[in-house]
Design a protein around this motif. Structure first.
Motif, PDB file in Angstrom:
ATOM      1  N   UNK A  40      47.982  29.731  56.450  1.00 14.87           N
ATOM      2  CA  UNK A  40      48.584  31.042  56.718  1.00 14.87           C
ATOM      3  C   UNK A  40      49.867  31.204  55.907  1.00 14.87           C
ATOM      4  N   UNK A  41      50.704  30.176  55.885  1.00 18.54           N
ATOM      5  CA  UNK A  41      51.969  30.249  55.148  1.00 18.54           C
ATOM      6  C   UNK A  41      51.726  30.453  53.658  1.00 18.54           C
ATOM      7  N   UNK A  42      50.762  29.743  53.088  1.00 25.05           N
ATOM      8  CA  UNK A  42      50.542  29.800  51.649  1.00 25.05           C
ATOM      9  C   UNK A  42      49.782  31.052  51.210  1.00 25.05           C
ATOM     10  N   UNK A  43      48.927  31.573  52.068  1.00 29.30           N
ATOM     11  CA  UNK A  43      48.058  32.688  51.682  1.00 29.30           C
ATOM     12  C   UNK A  43      48.657  34.057  51.990  1.00 29.30           C
ATOM     13  N   UNK A  44      49.745  34.107  52.761  1.00 27.48           N
ATOM     14  CA  UNK A  44      50.286  35.406  53.190  1.00 27.48           C
ATOM     15  C   UNK A  44      50.680  36.276  51.993  1.00 27.48           C
TER      16      UNK A  44
ATOM     17  N   UNK B 219      38.634  49.648  46.019  1.00 28.99           N
ATOM     18  CA  UNK B 219      39.724  49.512  46.996  1.00 28.99           C
ATOM     19  C   UNK B 219      39.288  48.760  48.250  1.00 28.99           C
ATOM     20  N   UNK B 220      38.067  49.034  48.708  1.00 32.99           N
ATOM     21  CA  UNK B 220      37.561  48.339  49.888  1.00 32.99           C
ATOM     22  C   UNK B 220      37.374  46.850  49.637  1.00 32.99           C
TER      23      UNK B 220
ATOM     24  N   UNK C 263      49.773  40.865  48.236  1.00 26.98           N
ATOM     25  CA  UNK C 263      49.642  41.426  46.886  1.00 26.98           C
ATOM     26  C   UNK C 263      48.281  42.098  46.699  1.00 26.98           C
ATOM     27  N   UNK C 264      47.230  41.489  47.235  1.00 32.38           N
ATOM     28  CA  UNK C 264      45.908  42.106  47.170  1.00 32.38           C
ATOM     29  C   UNK C 264      45.886  43.429  47.930  1.00 32.38           C
ATOM     30  N   UNK C 265      46.619  43.482  49.040  1.00 37.54           N
ATOM     31  CA  UNK C 265      46.718  44.725  49.806  1.00 37.54           C
ATOM     32  C   UNK C 265      47.384  45.808  48.972  1.00 37.54           C
ATOM     33  N   UNK C 266      48.464  45.445  48.286  1.00 44.06           N
ATOM     34  CA  UNK C 266      49.156  46.386  47.410  1.00 44.06           C
ATOM     35  C   UNK C 266      48.225  46.862  46.283  1.00 44.06           C
ATOM     36  N   UNK C 267      47.508  45.941  45.657  1.00 45.57           N
ATOM     37  CA  UNK C 267      46.592  46.300  44.568  1.00 45.57           C
ATOM     38  C   UNK C 267      45.486  47.215  45.087  1.00 45.57           C
ATOM     39  N   UNK C 268      45.014  46.941  46.310  1.00 47.44           N
ATOM     40  CA  UNK C 268      43.977  47.775  46.921  1.00 47.44           C
ATOM     41  C   UNK C 268      44.454  49.216  47.078  1.00 47.44           C
ATOM     42  N   UNK C 269      45.682  49.371  47.596  1.00 47.02           N
ATOM     43  CA  UNK C 269      46.224  50.714  47.786  1.00 47.02           C
ATOM     44  C   UNK C 269      46.511  51.376  46.435  1.00 47.02           C
TER      45      UNK C 269
ATOM     46  N   UNK D  97      39.535  43.321  51.360  1.00 48.12           N
ATOM     47  CA  UNK D  97      38.944  42.194  52.083  1.00 48.12           C
ATOM     48  C   UNK D  97      39.865  40.978  52.074  1.00 48.12           C
ATOM     49  N   UNK D  98      40.747  40.893  51.064  1.00 45.82           N
ATOM     50  CA  UNK D  98      41.711  39.785  51.044  1.00 45.82           C
ATOM     51  C   UNK D  98      42.598  39.806  52.273  1.00 45.82           C
ATOM     52  N   UNK D  99      43.121  41.006  52.612  1.00 48.56           N
ATOM     53  CA  UNK D  99      43.969  41.122  53.802  1.00 48.56           C
ATOM     54  C   UNK D  99      43.151  40.941  55.070  1.00 48.56           C
ATOM     55  N   UNK D 100      41.913  41.436  55.064  1.00 51.59           N
ATOM     56  CA  UNK D 100      41.042  41.268  56.232  1.00 51.59           C
ATOM     57  C   UNK D 100      40.802  39.787  56.523  1.00 51.59           C
ATOM     58  N   UNK D 101      40.511  39.010  55.495  1.00 55.19           N
ATOM     59  CA  UNK D 101      40.261  37.575  55.677  1.00 55.19           C
ATOM     60  C   UNK D 101      41.525  36.855  56.123  1.00 55.19           C
TER      61      UNK D 101
END
Length: 324
Positions: free
Chosen positions: A72-76, A101-102, A81-87, A106-110
């Motif tokens: 969790x610490x390393x992947x946050x 975008x969807x 960043x993937x969330x930002x790129x998605x938006x 999935x990076x943030x979902x996982x």
């Protein structure tokens, strides 16, 4: 205070600094043409979640839990960043309406799934401790927030709800649903046992679900859920302020937690005065939404999390000094 202790105090919020800088840029640069709900989701990804991670405990003897915590610490930050790129792909790069975008969301979902798994293990290992159950439930709600974000990025209509409702549901679960149980759990860690506390935890777990169900299916259910949830926060803030007044040694924690409580009560006062202010200044609910959102996200949630991080550190210092 010796030098090493000062350095430790300064390093407390270091994990949040990169995300904090990114969030400031997102909110203030025209390069990021995001909707307000999208900005709040990114605030949660870059700043709120890292602060929550600082509050988590794990059992050193439990290898699986320790491994999940490290992941969790390393992947946050990569997930944020993937969330930002998605938006960005759906708002600036002209990919709205495509599956890209969807897929990026999935990076943030996982990642939130990982938080949810950690939350479930926390609840299972709590052995009836209401405070840890509350914190575990809050982590699970992050995962539900992640689901709503992915639905929003895929532009899917679920339960005949609009895409905008998916975005609002994601913000609701990232801020209110996840954070309030975590706050209640943090309070339970430091307070003396009270017979009413498990009931507060139970309402905190049920309330967000009622609000989410009500947002989609039934307004009366939503109103009941909001009322119960708000009453819970009143109990939380009242007891917390009383505790801080009795324990004046936690100076930094008292400052930020005090601001958090003040922001919540300001929202309540504005809500009560809204009909009057609307008439006097010819304002609409759309004018108040940014004010409510800022007070809740930056005031109640952000200041509250910073306060609890300092509170946890302050208590650790007292225990360390007491054992010497």
């Amino acid at each position: 205070m010796n030098r090493s202790l000062k350095q430790r105090m300064k390093s407390l919020l270091v994990p949040v600094i990169p995300g904090g800088i990114m969030t400031i840029l997102i909110f203030y640069l025209d390069y990021f043409p995001f909707k307000l709900v999208e900005k709040f989701i990114l605030l949660a990804a870059f700043v709120i979640v890292p602060l929550v991670i600082l509050l988590l405990k794990y059992d050193d003897k439990n290898k699986q839990q320790r491994t999940v915590y490290a992941a969790i610490k390393w992947l946050q930050f990569p997930a944020a960043l993937l969330t930002l790129i998605s938006v960005m792909s759906s708002t600036k790069w002209g990919l709205e309406g495509t599956a890209i975008p969807g897929m990026l969301s999935l990076g943030w979902l996982l990642f939130t799934l990982l938080l949810g798994i950690y939350g479930l293990t926390t609840m299972v290992m709590a052995k009836g401790k209401a405070a840890e159950i509350a914190i575990g439930a809050g982590l699970v709600y992050f995962f539900i927030g992640g689901i709503w974000f992915t639905l929003y990025q895929y532009q899917l209509d679920l339960f005949n709800a609009s895409v905008a409702t998916h975005a609002l549901s994601s913000v609701h679960f990232h801020f209110s649903s996840a954070i309030v149980p975590i706050f209640i759990g943090a309070l339970g860690r430091i307070m003396t046992k009270k017979s009413w506390y498990p009931w507060i935890v139970a309402i905190d777990i049920i309330g967000p679900l009622m609000i989410a169900i009500g947002m989609i299916f039934s307004k009366p259910i939503e109103y009941v859920g909001v009322t119960l949830f708000a009453c819970n926060i009143v109990v939380y803030t009242t007891y917390l302020l009383s505790y801080l007044r009795r324990n004046p040694l936690h100076k930094k924690a008292t400052f930020f937690l005090g601001l958090s409580c003040l922001a919540f009560y300001t929202v309540i006062v504005l809500s009560i005065l809204y009909p009057l202010l609307k008439k006097i200044f010819s304002l609409t609910i759309l004018d108040f939404i940014p004010i409510y959102g800022a007070l809740h996200a930056f005031g109640f949630v952000l200041c509250g999390l910073i306060g609890w991080v300092y509170m946890l550190d302050s208590i650790k210092k007292q225990l360390t000094c007491g054992n010497r």
